[in-house]
Motif scaffolding. Structure first.
Motif, PDB file in Angstrom:
ATOM      1  N   GLY A 155     -48.859 -84.322  23.006  1.00 50.25           N
ATOM      2  CA  GLY A 155     -48.786 -86.019  23.707  1.00 50.25           C
ATOM      3  C   GLY A 155     -49.752 -86.599  23.235  1.00 50.25           C
ATOM      4  N   SER A 156     -49.546 -87.885  22.976  1.00 48.69           N
ATOM      5  CA  SER A 156     -50.674 -88.660  22.580  1.00 48.69           C
ATOM      6  C   SER A 156     -51.704 -88.875  23.750  1.00 48.69           C
ATOM      7  CB  SER A 156     -50.130 -89.826  21.869  1.00 48.69           C
ATOM      8  OG  SER A 156     -49.621 -90.803  23.011  1.00 48.69           O
ATOM      9  N   LYS A 157     -51.289 -88.789  25.234  1.00 51.12           N
ATOM     10  CA  LYS A 157     -52.134 -89.077  26.020  1.00 51.12           C
ATOM     11  C   LYS A 157     -53.341 -88.055  25.862  1.00 51.12           C
ATOM     12  CE  LYS A 157     -52.146 -89.243  31.008  1.00 51.12           C
ATOM     13  NZ  LYS A 157     -51.415 -89.158  32.402  1.00 51.12           N
ATOM     14  N   TYR A 192     -41.072-102.673  27.010  1.00 49.16           N
ATOM     15  CA  TYR A 192     -41.270-103.409  28.330  1.00 49.16           C
ATOM     16  C   TYR A 192     -41.133-105.076  28.220  1.00 49.16           C
ATOM     17  CZ  TYR A 192     -43.664 -98.994  28.569  1.00 49.16           C
ATOM     18  OH  TYR A 192     -43.666 -97.521  28.660  1.00 49.16           O
ATOM     19  N   PRO A 217     -47.794 -95.862  19.981  1.00 50.50           N
ATOM     20  CA  PRO A 217     -46.631 -94.843  20.357  1.00 50.50           C
ATOM     21  C   PRO A 217     -45.357 -95.735  20.224  1.00 50.50           C
ATOM     22  CG  PRO A 217     -47.635 -95.584  22.422  1.00 50.50           C
ATOM     23  CD  PRO A 217     -48.687 -96.058  21.344  1.00 50.50           C
ATOM     24  N   TYR A 218     -45.468 -97.172  20.292  1.00 45.83           N
ATOM     25  CA  TYR A 218     -44.292 -98.006  20.344  1.00 45.83           C
ATOM     26  C   TYR A 218     -43.833 -98.683  18.906  1.00 45.83           C
ATOM     27  CZ  TYR A 218     -45.043 -97.345  25.268  1.00 45.83           C
ATOM     28  OH  TYR A 218     -45.005 -96.845  26.352  1.00 45.83           O
ATOM     29  N   TYR A 237     -53.091 -99.574  28.972  1.00 45.79           N
ATOM     30  CA  TYR A 237     -52.679 -98.317  29.318  1.00 45.79           C
ATOM     31  C   TYR A 237     -54.068 -97.506  30.095  1.00 45.79           C
ATOM     32  CZ  TYR A 237     -50.999 -93.499  28.564  1.00 45.79           C
ATOM     33  OH  TYR A 237     -50.822 -92.149  28.995  1.00 45.79           O
ATOM     34  N   ASN A 260     -53.982-101.619  20.928  1.00 50.94           N
ATOM     35  CA  ASN A 260     -52.581-100.931  21.300  1.00 50.94           C
ATOM     36  C   ASN A 260     -51.387-101.938  21.104  1.00 50.94           C
ATOM     37  OD1 ASN A 260     -50.790-100.578  24.433  1.00 50.94           O
ATOM     38  ND2 ASN A 260     -50.411 -99.750  22.468  1.00 50.94           N
ATOM     39  N   LYS A 271     -41.656 -91.712  22.587  1.00 52.02           N
ATOM     40  CA  LYS A 271     -40.830 -93.006  22.518  1.00 52.02           C
ATOM     41  C   LYS A 271     -39.974 -93.113  21.320  1.00 52.02           C
ATOM     42  CE  LYS A 271     -43.092 -93.035  26.237  1.00 52.02           C
ATOM     43  NZ  LYS A 271     -43.940 -94.149  27.131  1.00 52.02           N
ATOM     44  N   ARG A 314     -43.760 -82.944  25.041  1.00 51.13           N
ATOM     45  CA  ARG A 314     -45.141 -83.479  24.842  1.00 51.13           C
ATOM     46  C   ARG A 314     -45.706 -83.123  23.506  1.00 51.13           C
ATOM     47  NH1 ARG A 314     -45.736 -86.564  27.020  1.00 51.13           N
ATOM     48  NH2 ARG A 314     -47.994 -86.397  27.133  1.00 51.13           N
ATOM     49  N   ASP A 368     -53.744 -97.303  19.472  1.00 54.78           N
ATOM     50  CA  ASP A 368     -52.903 -96.476  19.913  1.00 54.78           C
ATOM     51  C   ASP A 368     -51.347 -97.116  19.720  1.00 54.78           C
ATOM     52  OD1 ASP A 368     -51.588 -94.519  21.659  1.00 54.78           O
ATOM     53  OD2 ASP A 368     -51.761 -95.764  23.536  1.00 54.78           O
ATOM     54  N   ASN A 394     -48.256-101.977  25.509  1.00 56.36           N
ATOM     55  CA  ASN A 394     -47.921-101.692  27.057  1.00 56.36           C
ATOM     56  C   ASN A 394     -49.254-102.137  27.839  1.00 56.36           C
ATOM     57  OD1 ASN A 394     -47.249-100.514  29.302  1.00 56.36           O
ATOM     58  ND2 ASN A 394     -47.858 -98.401  28.928  1.00 56.36           N
ATOM     59  N   SER A 449     -46.865 -91.024  18.794  1.00 52.72           N
ATOM     60  CA  SER A 449     -46.160 -90.037  19.472  1.00 52.72           C
ATOM     61  C   SER A 449     -44.693 -90.043  19.140  1.00 52.72           C
ATOM     62  CB  SER A 449     -46.278 -90.575  21.210  1.00 52.72           C
ATOM     63  OG  SER A 449     -45.577 -90.035  21.901  1.00 52.72           O
TER      64      SER A 449
END
Ligand SMILES: Cc1ncc(COP(=O)(O)O)c(C=O)c1O
Length: 394
Positions: free
Chosen positions: A100-102, A323, A206-207, A126, A172, A238, A246, A204, A176, A235
């Motif tokens: 997972g990217s987190k 979002y 992920p979207y 984030y 990012n 999403k 993950r 970052d 987010n 990631s």
């Protein structure tokens, strides 16, 4: 027992109060409709699950995986970046799979931050960017993201004494929690700024695959010389509705990728191999699911934005991300407004201040709510009435 200062000094989880309230209401049998969580409600596409099940049955995949993943997975990741963004990465030096990217987003601070070093992080942002910094005994410097600048940070406004101590710059986009997007022009400026101040850049992203109205987000790695100073996290969470499995990745600067690999090799033992095979299927198999999911999110986005505006909350339709970032009515702050929505109509949203002090005045609504819950949530929102007199500010 004495906890470390590192743990003692971790800021309190700002959503704790609202999470507790939701749990208490649910325990009393109240139905709460939640727009609060950014976790796709749509299942992982069946072809990916089929590959996962098949790989799970193969005993070869029951053993320890390699920390840097299967070579075929790194190749699949590089191939996806090539097809999607026209970028080529060396799968052995410039690509690293993540749990997972987190996981990578928080751990990369350990590669750069010594005690007292600064990481430049967006506010609102984030939480992983600042938490990773704090866990590495560093200091986050919060760059305000303001509506009047399209929620892009004003890099020139960062004071010189902060820049002298800064090692990392976090950005990012699609963003987010604001839903803002950035173009290559901004990313090129970021590269120049990082070169000028000897910063490593972490983008970052992920979207990048969750976008609407035909808009296609760019990759930070497409900026000129981005590879000299930075990396991008992506990631499968999403892009392919795989939050529960993950798996993510980092691509870009070989020194940064290698440093993260060295840290990770001391912390974890890689990604379960069946999940790696599922990810290969996701990245190399049919991609139509991305457009299908985006059509669903776009329809939800439009319904949510229309409803928010009709009850007096200013919200713009985001071009990308999961979002909607909406302004709370003037007489409320974000926590009060969130509590009021929950008490009056049983709808949960996320207070903007949870993402940093510059998130105050906003709430975040996620598009990852089932269609049935969305219909209910919208009709409840329609019934919301302000219980406060408007404060006239001069
Ligand atoms: C900006 C941002 N980065 C990273 C993540 C973590 O994603 P992953 O599931 O890949 O760990 C999220 C999840 O919501 C996110 O919003």
């Amino acid at each position: 027992m004495r906890l470390s200062k590192r743990v003692e000094n971790l800021p309190p989880y700002l959503f704790v109060e609202i999470t507790r309230k939701i749990a208490a209401k649910r325990a009393k049998g109240e139905e709460i409709i939640s727009f609060a969580i950014g976790d796709p409600d749509i299942p992982t596409p069946p072809h990916i699950i089929d590959r996962l099940c098949q790989a799970a049955r193969d005993p070869v995949n029951h053993r320890y995986p390699e920390v840097d993943g299967l070579p075929e997975l790194r190749q699949a990741m590089a191939g996806w970046y090539q097809r999607r963004f026209g970028l080529s990465f060396d799968p052995d030096k410039e690509v690293l799979p993540l749990i997972g990217s987190k996981e990578g987003v928080t751990h990369i601070a350990l590669c750069f931050i010594n005690n007292g070093d600064v990481a430049l992080v967006p506010d609102p942002g984030y939480p992983g960017f600042s938490m990773g910094t704090l866990l590495a005994d560093g200091e986050p410097y919060y760059m305000p993201l303001k509506a009047e600048r399209g929620f892009l940070p004003d890099l020139e406004a960062i004071p010189d004494d902060v820049l002298k101590k800064a090692k990392l710059l976090w950005i990012n986009y699609p963003n987010n929690p604001t839903g803002a997007v950035a173009d290559l022009d901004f990313f090129n400026k970021v590269v120049k700024f990082a070169e000028q101040h000897d910063l490593a850049v972490c983008h970052d992203g992920p979207y990048t695959e969750v976008a609407f109205d035909g808009y296609q987000p760019v990759s930070f790695m497409q900026a000129d010389d981005a590879r000299e100073i930075g990396v991008e996290f992506h990631s499968l969470s999403k892009s392919f509705n795989m939050t529960g499995w993950r798996i993510g990745m980092v691509v870009g600067n070989a020194t940064m990728v290698n440093a993260l690999m060295r840290v990770k090799s001391n912390l974890d033992s890689g990604i379960p191999q069946a999940i790696q095979y599922a990810a290969i299927e996701a990245l190399t198999g049919p991609q139509d699911c991305i457009e299908e999911h985006n059509a669903i999110y776009q329809r939800r986005r439009d319904l949510i934005v229309e409803m928010l505006n009709s009850i007096g909350l200013e919200a713009r339709a985001p071009k990308a991300s999961l979002y909607v970032w909406a302004k709370v009515p003037e007489s409320y702050n974000s926590v009060d407004f969130t509590a009021d929505l929950l008490d009056q109509v049983g709808v949960a949203v996320t207070p903007g201040v949870g993402y940093g002090k510059h998130g105050e005045g906003y709430v975040r609504l996620s598009l990852t709510i089932s269609d049935a819950a969305l219909v209910k949530g919208l009709s409840r929102l329609a019934g919301w009435r302000s219980t406060r007199r408007r404060i006239i500010r001069d």
